[in-house]
Design an enzyme around this catalytic site. Structure first.
Site, PDB file in Angstrom:
ATOM      1  N   TYR A   1      -2.382  -0.517  10.363  1.00 50.86           N
ATOM      2  CA  TYR A   1      -2.282  -0.961   8.971  1.00 50.86           C
ATOM      3  C   TYR A   1      -1.031  -0.378   8.323  1.00 50.86           C
ATOM      4  CZ  TYR A   1      -3.498  -1.289   3.996  1.00 50.86           C
ATOM      5  OH  TYR A   1      -3.487  -1.533   2.633  1.00 50.86           O
TER       6      TYR A   1
ATOM      7  N   SER B   1       0.848  -1.182   0.000  1.00 49.15           N
ATOM      8  CA  SER B   1       0.000   0.000   0.000  1.00 49.15           C
ATOM      9  C   SER B   1       0.886   1.236   0.000  1.00 49.15           C
ATOM     10  CB  SER B   1      -0.868  -0.001   1.264  1.00 49.15           C
ATOM     11  OG  SER B   1      -1.532   1.225   1.433  1.00 49.15           O
TER      12      SER B   1
END
Length: 184
Positions: A85, A72
């Protein structure tokens, strides 16, 4: 991704493998107040990716294949509504860079996909522009075919791509990878 027995059984069921795509991921909103949430993110996004890669490594080494870790853009800059995250994806990016250096001598290529928001269940509640899963998948395969070590598969992450290969982070990665030759 978190069950070592299932990972080993899956690896034993595959005789040959050219490309392993680690795409499983966990995203929970948090404020780092609950350590268990951080541990769950690390279990899936970091340790699961590591365990799966290690389990399939014999097949990938035989085929001189590739590992594609779908990470990501949050690996590069924290997203404060989901710091656990972001932390886990940053750690997985470091794992990816380490595997790239360590597996290169055996002919296994390792790719990092630094995706922005993709229109999946994981991001369904975010009211922001998102790329389609199909367009991201195409960009990933195109990036692997082109040999792009970092793949920026959507409009948000594509803005980060300019200058990446000649940038300071990539230069430091190469410098660090060269340490392997001097330590052996």
């Amino acid at each position: 991704m978190t069950d070592d027995v299932q990972i080993e059984l899956a690896a034993k069921s595959v005789d040959a493998l050219d490309v392993l795509i680690n795409n499983a991921g966990l995203l929970q909103y948090d404020d780092l107040g609950d350590r268990a949430i951080l541990e769950r993110h690390l279990a899936v996004n970091l340790f699961g990716t590591h365990a799966t890669t290690q389990a399939f490594l014999p097949q990938l080494t035989r085929s001189r294949g590739a590992v594609v870790n779908v990470l990501s853009a949050a690996a590069l800059a924290s997203v404060p509504v989901s710091p656990a995250y972001s932390i886990s994806k940053a750690a997985a990016f470091s794992l990816t860079q380490s595997l790239r250096a360590l597996l290169s001598p055996s002919g296994v290529r390792v790719y990092a996909v630094l995706a922005g928001p993709v229109d999946t269940e994981m991001s369904r509640d975010l009211e922001i522009p998102k790329a389609t899963p199909e367009s991201v998948a195409r960009a990933i395969f195109d990036g692997v075919a082109a040999g792009d070590e970092e793949i920026f598969p959507d409009p948000l992450s594509a803005a980060l791509e300019s200058g990446w290969t000649a940038g300071s982070v990539k230069a430091l990665e190469r410098q660090n990878a060269a340490l392997l030759a001097t330590s052996r």
